[in-house]
Design a protein around this motif. Structure first.
Motif, PDB file in Angstrom:
ATOM      1  N   ARG A 102      66.836  35.552  35.063  1.00  0.00           N
ATOM      2  CA  ARG A 102      66.408  34.599  36.079  1.00  0.00           C
ATOM      3  C   ARG A 102      67.155  33.267  35.980  1.00  0.00           C
ATOM      4  NH1 ARG A 102      60.992  32.658  34.882  1.00  0.00           N
ATOM      5  NH2 ARG A 102      62.134  30.954  33.942  1.00  0.00           N
ATOM      6  N   GLU A 103      67.286  32.745  34.776  1.00  0.00           N
ATOM      7  CA  GLU A 103      67.830  31.399  34.585  1.00  0.00           C
ATOM      8  C   GLU A 103      69.360  31.354  34.516  1.00  0.00           C
ATOM      9  OE1 GLU A 103      66.043  28.272  33.688  1.00  0.00           O
ATOM     10  OE2 GLU A 103      64.356  29.276  34.629  1.00  0.00           O
ATOM     11  N   ILE A 104      69.969  32.411  33.971  1.00  0.00           N
ATOM     12  CA  ILE A 104      71.406  32.390  33.699  1.00  0.00           C
ATOM     13  C   ILE A 104      72.157  33.430  34.529  1.00  0.00           C
ATOM     14  CG2 ILE A 104      73.139  32.589  31.855  1.00  0.00           C
ATOM     15  CD1 ILE A 104      70.835  31.893  29.877  1.00  0.00           C
ATOM     16  N   GLY A 105      71.450  34.478  34.937  1.00  0.00           N
ATOM     17  CA  GLY A 105      72.082  35.530  35.728  1.00  0.00           C
ATOM     18  C   GLY A 105      72.680  36.655  34.903  1.00  0.00           C
ATOM     19  N   VAL A 106      72.363  36.697  33.604  1.00  0.00           N
ATOM     20  CA  VAL A 106      72.856  37.770  32.732  1.00  0.00           C
ATOM     21  C   VAL A 106      71.732  38.253  31.828  1.00  0.00           C
ATOM     22  CG1 VAL A 106      75.225  36.867  32.721  1.00  0.00           C
ATOM     23  CG2 VAL A 106      73.664  36.220  30.893  1.00  0.00           C
ATOM     24  N   SER A 107      71.831  39.502  31.391  1.00  0.00           N
ATOM     25  CA  SER A 107      70.919  40.007  30.363  1.00  0.00           C
ATOM     26  C   SER A 107      71.288  39.370  29.038  1.00  0.00           C
ATOM     27  CB  SER A 107      71.031  41.522  30.239  1.00  0.00           C
ATOM     28  OG  SER A 107      70.493  42.142  31.365  1.00  0.00           O
ATOM     29  N   ALA A 108      70.309  39.269  28.153  1.00  0.00           N
ATOM     30  CA  ALA A 108      70.566  38.663  26.848  1.00  0.00           C
ATOM     31  C   ALA A 108      69.908  39.481  25.754  1.00  0.00           C
ATOM     32  CB  ALA A 108      70.033  37.234  26.823  1.00  0.00           C
ATOM     33  N   LYS A 109      70.633  39.634  24.665  1.00  0.00           N
ATOM     34  CA  LYS A 109      70.110  40.322  23.488  1.00  0.00           C
ATOM     35  C   LYS A 109      69.610  39.268  22.507  1.00  0.00           C
ATOM     36  CE  LYS A 109      71.451  43.232  19.634  1.00  0.00           C
ATOM     37  NZ  LYS A 109      72.581  43.823  18.917  1.00  0.00           N
ATOM     38  N   LEU A 110      68.373  39.399  22.091  1.00  0.00           N
ATOM     39  CA  LEU A 110      67.800  38.489  21.103  1.00  0.00           C
ATOM     40  C   LEU A 110      68.427  38.773  19.743  1.00  0.00           C
ATOM     41  CD1 LEU A 110      65.645  36.411  20.135  1.00  0.00           C
ATOM     42  CD2 LEU A 110      64.089  38.357  19.874  1.00  0.00           C
ATOM     43  N   LEU A 111      69.019  37.746  19.139  1.00  0.00           N
ATOM     44  CA  LEU A 111      69.582  37.885  17.793  1.00  0.00           C
ATOM     45  C   LEU A 111      68.574  37.459  16.741  1.00  0.00           C
ATOM     46  CD1 LEU A 111      73.185  36.541  18.475  1.00  0.00           C
ATOM     47  CD2 LEU A 111      72.397  38.923  18.432  1.00  0.00           C
ATOM     48  N   ARG A 112      67.923  36.315  16.984  1.00  0.00           N
ATOM     49  CA  ARG A 112      66.876  35.850  16.067  1.00  0.00           C
ATOM     50  C   ARG A 112      66.162  34.650  16.672  1.00  0.00           C
ATOM     51  NH1 ARG A 112      68.703  31.402  12.490  1.00  0.00           N
ATOM     52  NH2 ARG A 112      70.893  31.032  12.913  1.00  0.00           N
ATOM     53  N   VAL A 113      64.944  34.430  16.200  1.00  0.00           N
ATOM     54  CA  VAL A 113      64.213  33.217  16.554  1.00  0.00           C
ATOM     55  C   VAL A 113      64.633  32.156  15.543  1.00  0.00           C
ATOM     56  CG1 VAL A 113      61.945  32.143  16.784  1.00  0.00           C
ATOM     57  CG2 VAL A 113      62.285  34.492  17.568  1.00  0.00           C
ATOM     58  N   ILE A 114      65.146  31.053  16.042  1.00  0.00           N
ATOM     59  CA  ILE A 114      65.664  29.977  15.189  1.00  0.00           C
ATOM     60  C   ILE A 114      64.544  29.058  14.732  1.00  0.00           C
ATOM     61  CG2 ILE A 114      67.230  27.996  15.079  1.00  0.00           C
ATOM     62  CD1 ILE A 114      68.697  29.372  17.496  1.00  0.00           C
ATOM     63  N   ASP A 115      63.656  28.729  15.663  1.00  0.00           N
ATOM     64  CA  ASP A 115      62.606  27.767  15.366  1.00  0.00           C
ATOM     65  C   ASP A 115      61.501  27.902  16.405  1.00  0.00           C
ATOM     66  OD1 ASP A 115      61.308  25.699  14.056  1.00  0.00           O
ATOM     67  OD2 ASP A 115      62.620  24.114  14.774  1.00  0.00           O
ATOM     68  N   ALA A 116      60.337  27.399  16.056  1.00  0.00           N
ATOM     69  CA  ALA A 116      59.212  27.310  16.993  1.00  0.00           C
ATOM     70  C   ALA A 116      58.808  25.843  17.064  1.00  0.00           C
ATOM     71  CB  ALA A 116      58.041  28.161  16.519  1.00  0.00           C
ATOM     72  N   GLU A 121      51.606  15.952  22.246  1.00  0.00           N
ATOM     73  CA  GLU A 121      50.776  15.421  23.336  1.00  0.00           C
ATOM     74  C   GLU A 121      51.619  14.467  24.181  1.00  0.00           C
ATOM     75  OE1 GLU A 121      47.581  15.374  25.625  1.00  0.00           O
ATOM     76  OE2 GLU A 121      47.511  16.391  23.696  1.00  0.00           O
ATOM     77  N   GLY A 122      51.634  14.697  25.493  1.00  0.00           N
ATOM     78  CA  GLY A 122      52.346  13.832  26.426  1.00  0.00           C
ATOM     79  C   GLY A 122      53.806  14.191  26.674  1.00  0.00           C
ATOM     80  N   GLU A 123      54.385  15.123  25.897  1.00  0.00           N
ATOM     81  CA  GLU A 123      55.785  15.498  26.100  1.00  0.00           C
ATOM     82  C   GLU A 123      55.969  16.468  27.269  1.00  0.00           C
ATOM     83  OE1 GLU A 123      58.221  15.358  21.962  1.00  0.00           O
ATOM     84  OE2 GLU A 123      56.978  17.135  22.261  1.00  0.00           O
ATOM     85  N   HIS A 124      54.961  17.275  27.504  1.00  0.00           N
ATOM     86  CA  HIS A 124      55.039  18.303  28.548  1.00  0.00           C
ATOM     87  C   HIS A 124      53.894  18.086  29.524  1.00  0.00           C
ATOM     88  CE1 HIS A 124      55.329  22.193  30.496  1.00  0.00           C
ATOM     89  NE2 HIS A 124      56.448  22.429  29.831  1.00  0.00           N
ATOM     90  N   PRO A 125      54.183  18.069  30.810  1.00  0.00           N
ATOM     91  CA  PRO A 125      53.114  17.809  31.786  1.00  0.00           C
ATOM     92  C   PRO A 125      52.037  18.884  31.835  1.00  0.00           C
ATOM     93  CG  PRO A 125      55.168  18.350  32.897  1.00  0.00           C
ATOM     94  CD  PRO A 125      55.483  18.222  31.446  1.00  0.00           C
ATOM     95  N   TYR A 126      52.306  20.066  31.286  1.00  0.00           N
ATOM     96  CA  TYR A 126      51.334  21.155  31.302  1.00  0.00           C
ATOM     97  C   TYR A 126      50.479  21.227  30.048  1.00  0.00           C
ATOM     98  CZ  TYR A 126      53.444  23.464  35.388  1.00  0.00           C
ATOM     99  OH  TYR A 126      53.895  23.792  36.631  1.00  0.00           O
ATOM    100  N   GLY A 127      50.617  20.297  29.147  1.00  0.00           N
ATOM    101  CA  GLY A 127      49.827  20.364  27.926  1.00  0.00           C
ATOM    102  C   GLY A 127      50.724  20.486  26.714  1.00  0.00           C
ATOM    103  N   ARG A 128      50.440  21.472  25.844  1.00  0.00           N
ATOM    104  CA  ARG A 128      51.180  21.629  24.593  1.00  0.00           C
ATOM    105  C   ARG A 128      51.660  23.061  24.413  1.00  0.00           C
ATOM    106  NH1 ARG A 128      48.757  19.557  19.592  1.00  0.00           N
ATOM    107  NH2 ARG A 128      50.937  19.620  19.018  1.00  0.00           N
ATOM    108  N   PRO A 129      52.640  23.487  25.223  1.00  0.00           N
ATOM    109  CA  PRO A 129      53.144  24.852  25.054  1.00  0.00           C
ATOM    110  C   PRO A 129      53.903  25.012  23.741  1.00  0.00           C
ATOM    111  CG  PRO A 129      54.502  23.666  26.624  1.00  0.00           C
ATOM    112  CD  PRO A 129      53.343  22.768  26.284  1.00  0.00           C
ATOM    113  N   LEU A 130      54.162  26.259  23.393  1.00  0.00           N
ATOM    114  CA  LEU A 130      54.925  26.590  22.200  1.00  0.00           C
ATOM    115  C   LEU A 130      56.282  27.130  22.635  1.00  0.00           C
ATOM    116  CD1 LEU A 130      55.011  27.025  19.079  1.00  0.00           C
ATOM    117  CD2 LEU A 130      54.233  29.361  19.551  1.00  0.00           C
TER     118      LEU A 130
END
Length: 175
Positions: A102-116, A121-130
């Motif tokens: 959707r965002e880039i127009g290509v499929s992507a293979k997950l290599l690893r999660v780098i960080d979470a 509070e206040g950084e995201h208008p929708y609350g505190r997503p992860l």
């Protein structure tokens, strides 16, 4: 869960009915205002699709996109492409692939999660997503444009979503 709440039995029944209706609609909220209210009580997770390439032997570049989604406060800003997990997606890979298409127009293979990162509070208008910062490999070449391009960490755009800037500053040199 506590037995006592400020909800009447009628309100509890109505809340359950409405949440079941949201579920039946494919977990799509009926309005932006409803989406924001839902985010205030539930922390949603979203993969941020981290795609890098070598700039030279000492540095890397990261793919950023102009945000054109539904969060008005971020529209027109550069960001690491990302998006929320949809309820029936069963893996981080599945969500990463859908979001990358959707965002880039290509499929992507997950290599690893780098960080979470749990937004403050206040950084995201929708609350505190992860945000799950996911190092991904595009399955076909990325086509750069005026709204999608690679940036070196030393020349990031001024209008960049702040938690994404911090992530890049902390992690890009180590990828």
């Amino acid at each position: 869960m506590p037995d006592e709440t400020d909800f009447t039995p009628k309100e509890v029944t109505e809340l359950i009915r409405l949440l079941e209706k949201v579920a039946a609609a494919g977990y799509r909220w009926p309005t932006e205002k409803c989406m924001r209210a839902g985010h205030e009580v539930v922390s949603y997770w979203a993969p941020e699709i981290v795609i890098t390439r070598p700039r030279n032997i000492h540095a890397r570049e990261i793919l950023l996109a102009i945000y054109e989604g539904g969060i008005e406060e971020f529209r027109g800003m550069w960001h690491i492409p990302g998006g929320y997990n949809i309820w029936d997606e069963i893996s981080v890979q599945e969500t990463c692939d859908r979001v990358a298409l959707r965002e880039i127009g290509v499929s992507a293979k997950l290599l690893r999660v780098i960080d979470a990162y749990k937004w403050r509070e206040g950084e995201h208008p929708y609350g505190r997503p992860l945000s799950l910062y996911c190092l991904c490999e595009p399955q076909t070449p990325v086509r750069e444009s005026d709204k999608l391009r690679f940036f070196p960490e030393t020349a990031l755009p001024k209008r960049l979503v702040e938690p994404h800037r911090r992530f890049i500053e902390q992690h890009l040199c180590r990828l």
